[in-house]
Design a protein around this motif. Structure first.
Motif, mmCIF file in Angstrom:
data_model
loop_
_atom_site.group_PDB
_atom_site.id
_atom_site.type_symbol
_atom_site.label_atom_id
_atom_site.label_comp_id
_atom_site.label_asym_id
_atom_site.label_seq_id
_atom_site.Cartn_x
_atom_site.Cartn_y
_atom_site.Cartn_z
ATOM 1 N N ARG A 110 0.816 -1.217 0.000
ATOM 2 C CA ARG A 110 0.000 0.000 0.000
ATOM 3 C C ARG A 110 0.844 1.260 0.000
ATOM 4 O O ARG A 110 0.399 2.307 -0.452
ATOM 5 N N ASP A 111 2.066 1.146 0.495
ATOM 6 C CA ASP A 111 2.961 2.301 0.516
ATOM 7 C C ASP A 111 3.701 2.481 -0.807
ATOM 8 O O ASP A 111 3.893 3.604 -1.277
ATOM 9 N N LYS A 112 4.093 1.343 -1.428
ATOM 10 C CA LYS A 112 4.876 1.398 -2.661
ATOM 11 C C LYS A 112 4.338 0.403 -3.686
ATOM 12 O O LYS A 112 5.014 -0.560 -4.058
ATOM 13 N N PRO A 113 3.104 0.608 -4.169
ATOM 14 C CA PRO A 113 2.501 -0.372 -5.081
ATOM 15 C C PRO A 113 3.260 -0.541 -6.389
ATOM 16 O O PRO A 113 3.354 -1.656 -6.907
ATOM 17 N N GLU A 114 3.805 0.566 -6.938
ATOM 18 C CA GLU A 114 4.521 0.457 -8.208
ATOM 19 C C GLU A 114 5.743 -0.443 -8.069
ATOM 20 O O GLU A 114 6.068 -1.211 -8.980
ATOM 21 N N GLU A 115 6.411 -0.380 -6.928
ATOM 22 C CA GLU A 115 7.598 -1.210 -6.710
ATOM 23 C C GLU A 115 7.227 -2.672 -6.538
ATOM 24 O O GLU A 115 7.835 -3.559 -7.134
ATOM 25 N N VAL A 116 6.199 -2.947 -5.738
ATOM 26 C CA VAL A 116 5.792 -4.331 -5.481
ATOM 27 C C VAL A 116 5.338 -5.012 -6.770
ATOM 28 O O VAL A 116 5.576 -6.206 -6.971
ATOM 29 N N CYS A 117 4.706 -4.254 -7.674
ATOM 30 C CA CYS A 117 4.233 -4.826 -8.942
ATOM 31 C C CYS A 117 5.374 -5.361 -9.799
ATOM 32 O O CYS A 117 5.146 -6.191 -10.686
ATOM 33 N N THR A 118 6.584 -4.898 -9.564
ATOM 34 C CA THR A 118 7.730 -5.369 -10.358
ATOM 35 C C THR A 118 8.380 -6.609 -9.767
ATOM 36 O O THR A 118 9.207 -7.237 -10.409
ATOM 37 N N TRP A 119 8.023 -6.979 -8.553
ATOM 38 C CA TRP A 119 8.667 -8.116 -7.890
ATOM 39 C C TRP A 119 8.203 -9.439 -8.498
ATOM 40 O O TRP A 119 7.032 -9.580 -8.882
ATOM 41 N N PRO A 120 9.079 -10.446 -8.537
ATOM 42 C CA PRO A 120 8.624 -11.788 -8.904
ATOM 43 C C PRO A 120 7.694 -12.328 -7.823
ATOM 44 O O PRO A 120 7.770 -11.927 -6.655
ATOM 45 N N LEU A 121 6.840 -13.229 -8.211
ATOM 46 C CA LEU A 121 5.824 -13.754 -7.304
ATOM 47 C C LEU A 121 6.438 -14.394 -6.062
ATOM 48 O O LEU A 121 5.914 -14.256 -4.945
ATOM 49 N N ARG A 122 7.550 -15.088 -6.225
ATOM 50 C CA ARG A 122 8.183 -15.728 -5.069
ATOM 51 C C ARG A 122 8.596 -14.714 -4.015
ATOM 52 O O ARG A 122 8.522 -14.977 -2.813
ATOM 53 N N GLN A 123 9.036 -13.530 -4.453
ATOM 54 C CA GLN A 123 9.424 -12.489 -3.506
ATOM 55 C C GLN A 123 8.206 -11.946 -2.768
ATOM 56 O O GLN A 123 8.280 -11.640 -1.571
ATOM 57 N N VAL A 124 7.090 -11.824 -3.471
ATOM 58 C CA VAL A 124 5.854 -11.360 -2.839
ATOM 59 C C VAL A 124 5.441 -12.316 -1.726
ATOM 60 O O VAL A 124 5.116 -11.902 -0.600
ATOM 61 N N ILE A 125 5.453 -13.614 -2.012
ATOM 62 C CA ILE A 125 5.034 -14.618 -1.027
ATOM 63 C C ILE A 125 5.986 -14.633 0.165
ATOM 64 O O ILE A 125 5.566 -14.786 1.317
ATOM 65 N N ALA A 126 7.272 -14.451 -0.098
ATOM 66 C CA ALA A 126 8.260 -14.467 0.977
ATOM 67 C C ALA A 126 8.007 -13.374 2.004
ATOM 68 O O ALA A 126 8.367 -13.526 3.185
ATOM 69 N N LEU A 127 7.362 -12.272 1.590
ATOM 70 C CA LEU A 127 7.094 -11.160 2.503
ATOM 71 C C LEU A 127 5.734 -11.276 3.191
ATOM 72 O O LEU A 127 5.383 -10.430 4.013
ATOM 73 N N ALA A 128 4.966 -12.303 2.856
ATOM 74 C CA ALA A 128 3.644 -12.490 3.461
ATOM 75 C C ALA A 128 3.779 -13.413 4.674
ATOM 76 O O ALA A 128 4.227 -14.557 4.552
ATOM 77 N N GLY A 129 3.404 -12.919 5.847
ATOM 78 C CA GLY A 129 3.506 -13.736 7.050
ATOM 79 C C GLY A 129 4.911 -14.250 7.252
ATOM 80 O O GLY A 129 5.884 -13.497 7.185
ATOM 81 N N ASP A 130 5.027 -15.575 7.477
ATOM 82 C CA ASP A 130 6.356 -16.179 7.611
ATOM 83 C C ASP A 130 6.867 -16.727 6.290
ATOM 84 O O ASP A 130 7.904 -17.399 6.246
ATOM 85 N N GLY A 131 6.144 -16.453 5.195
ATOM 86 C CA GLY A 131 6.587 -16.864 3.875
ATOM 87 C C GLY A 131 6.253 -18.287 3.505
ATOM 88 O O GLY A 131 6.644 -18.760 2.441
ATOM 89 N N VAL A 132 5.486 -18.992 4.357
ATOM 90 C CA VAL A 132 5.135 -20.399 4.098
ATOM 91 C C VAL A 132 3.623 -20.517 4.001
ATOM 92 O O VAL A 132 2.898 -20.219 4.967
ATOM 93 N N LEU A 133 3.132 -20.944 2.837
ATOM 94 C CA LEU A 133 1.693 -21.088 2.624
ATOM 95 C C LEU A 133 1.176 -22.361 3.283
ATOM 96 O O LEU A 133 1.503 -23.468 2.865
ATOM 97 N N LEU A 134 0.398 -22.192 4.332
ATOM 98 C CA LEU A 134 -0.286 -23.287 5.003
ATOM 99 C C LEU A 134 -1.732 -22.868 5.246
ATOM 100 O O LEU A 134 -2.041 -21.670 5.311
ATOM 101 N N ASP A 135 -2.616 -23.832 5.374
ATOM 102 C CA ASP A 135 -4.009 -23.511 5.647
ATOM 103 C C ASP A 135 -4.135 -22.690 6.920
ATOM 104 O O ASP A 135 -3.531 -23.013 7.957
ATOM 105 N N ASP A 136 -4.902 -21.593 6.850
ATOM 106 C CA ASP A 136 -5.182 -20.711 7.983
ATOM 107 C C ASP A 136 -3.942 -20.013 8.535
ATOM 108 O O ASP A 136 -3.954 -19.529 9.666
ATOM 109 N N TYR B 257 0.968 -13.426 -12.821
ATOM 110 C CA TYR B 257 1.248 -14.389 -11.760
ATOM 111 C C TYR B 257 0.877 -15.816 -12.173
ATOM 112 O O TYR B 257 1.547 -16.777 -11.786
ATOM 113 N N VAL B 258 -0.198 -15.955 -12.939
ATOM 114 C CA VAL B 258 -0.549 -17.291 -13.446
ATOM 115 C C VAL B 258 0.592 -17.851 -14.285
ATOM 116 O O VAL B 258 0.988 -19.013 -14.146
ATOM 117 N N THR B 259 1.147 -17.007 -15.149
ATOM 118 C CA THR B 259 2.273 -17.433 -15.982
ATOM 119 C C THR B 259 3.461 -17.837 -15.121
ATOM 120 O O THR B 259 4.113 -18.868 -15.366
#
Length: 449
Positions: free
Chosen positions: A8-34, A56-58
């Motif tokens: 929300r602070d830097k949307p233009e910058e985040v849009c350039t990141w690869p998807l793996r980098q985006v996920i790494a910054l979400a929570g602890d970076g590990v996708l688990l249920d809940d 991202y689908v690609t």
């Protein structure tokens, strides 16, 4: 990790990141249920534009290298990531979506998502990156039967496989030759993205209904439904709202006209960057309401929770004393705005990049004083006519004129023409009034020196 705050602070910058980098910054970076990672990533997906979902689908489907050889898995948990993206696409197609589980557990039905229509029918969605391995249709059919028995979905519900890569011959053959052919269908992830992009670039509600009909099991001996979808889309995308010419006689002759003289600037042609302008206006509105608005259809923008909404209407400039900008506001646009808790009609001048943000409650007070037209397809649109009197934009109705000065947010735009800056100042060097904060539906106005 603070993915949402950075986004929300830097949307233009985040849009350039690869998807793996985006996920790494979400929570602890590990996708688990809940998990916090899952919740934050899904929140992020709900706020990005459709074109970024397509990218991202690609990324989820691109083969990666391991030990000098290519493997089909793009990155760790790419299947889980694709599942979340596909479910977000379902929401953008106006389904009500229940997220499934990433991995099946004892005692749970292992669906990837349930997409519900208002009619009650639902699609039970299964997301597969590939069908290189046999997919047991009987297992998926049992999921469907169990959900029906539990009254989670209706009997009319069906299964939709969303398959990532093109090697789908095995699954196609399984479905075609099985007893499940009438309640299972399959679509490629890339094609699903294209359907979303079609929906986003149109206004007609019929297009959304046609898209849903294509995703349900249908009998292909007659292809009328598919042809109807193509026809609806073609007819809708041919309409360039900034190029629409209002009727020559569309004006109101008031008995007491304004003493000020309307400005007479040359007409501006439709602009190739109209969509970029519209997105910039949506960003400005986001800053006003305090939450991100994402494009839902060509002119429709909405927050992830649906409470904040805006329709961004764009007009070119007209060479008429009684009319500077003219807009057609459709009944579907009004219904969309009335469905939000806080909603606005943005009237935008294409040549000057000036924007007037009118609360829907205020617009509704004016509708009875506007001309309207009923199209052959049954849609009604209202003629919204404005004129520039000096530097002031006035909305003209049969009952009189309404100055829009207090609703202007031009200086909230990230970019606008230099001419707009100069024309947007009064003789004392003050910028025109704009909205700076909102308390419920009450607008607080400030004048900057």
């Amino acid at each position: 990790m603070p993915l949402i705050s950075i986004w929300r602070d830097k949307p233009e910058e985040v849009c350039t990141w690869p998807l793996r980098q985006v996920i790494a910054l979400a929570g602890d970076g590990v996708l688990l249920d809940d998990s916090e990672c899952s919740k934050e990533f899904r929140t992020y997906l709900s706020e990005v534009e459709a074109d970024l979902l397509a990218r991202y689908v690609t990324e989820c489907l691109e083969p990666s290298e391991h030990g000098g050889r290519k493997i089909k898995r793009a990155f760790e948990n790419s299947g889980y990531v694709l599942q979340d993206i596909v479910n977000e696409i379902g929401r953008r197609l106006d389904y009500t979506v229940d997220n499934g589980v990433y991995s099946g557990r004892t005692g749970t039905v292992g669906y990837d998502g349930i997409w519900r229509e208002r009619s009650g029918a639902a699609l039970i969605v299964e997301v597969k990156t590939t069908d290189a391995y046999s997919i047991p249709l009987e297992t998926v059919a049992k999921y469907r039967q169990r959900l029906i028995a539990e009254n989670t979905v209706e009997e009319a519900s069906s299964v939709l496989f969303v398959v990532g890569r093109d090697d789908t011959g095995s699954l196609e053959a399984q479905i075609r030759g099985s007893r499940h052919a009438w309640n299972m269908r399959m679509i490629g992830a890339a094609s699903l993205v294209r359907l979303l992009q079609v929906k986003v670039e149109t206004e007609a509600h019929s297009v959304v209904n046609r898209i849903r009909s294509v995703l349900r099991p249908i009998e292909y001996t007659r292809v009328d439904g598919i042809i109807d979808l193509l026809f609806d889309v073609r007819a809708d995308v041919q309409v360039d709202e900034a190029a629409i010419e209002p009727p020559e006689g569309d004006f109101y002759d008031h008995s007491q006209p304004s003493n000020a003289q309307p400005s007479r600037s040359p007409s501006s042609p439709p602009s190739a960057d109209i969509e970029a302008f519209r997105l910039d206006v949506a960003d400005a509105i986001s800053s006003v309401v305090g939450t991100k608005l994402t494009k839902r259809r060509r002119s429709w923008f909405e927050s992830a929770d649906g409470t904040n909404r805006a329709v961004v209407a764009v007009s070119k400039r007209y060479r008429r004393d009684y009319q500077s900008y003219w807009y057609g506001v459709y009944d579907t646009q009004r219904s969309f705005l009335l469905g939000g808790s806080q909603a606005f009609l943005a009237l935008c001048g294409l040549d000057t990049r000036r924007v007037w943000l009118l609360p829907i409650a205020e617009f509704e007070k004016l509708v009875d004083g506007l001309n309207s037209t009923v199209r052959p397809d049954g849609q009604t649109y209202w003629h919204v006519m404005t004129k520039l009197v000096g530097d002031i934009c006035v909305l003209v109705t049969q009952r009189g004129e309404v100055a829009l000065t207090e609703y202007e947010i031009t200086d909230r735009l990230h970019i606008f023409k230099e001419s707009a800056v100069s024309s947007n100042r009064d003789s004392k060097g003050a910028k025109s009034v704009h909205i700076s904060s909102i308390d419920g539906r009450r607008l607080t106005k400030h004048r900057h020196r």
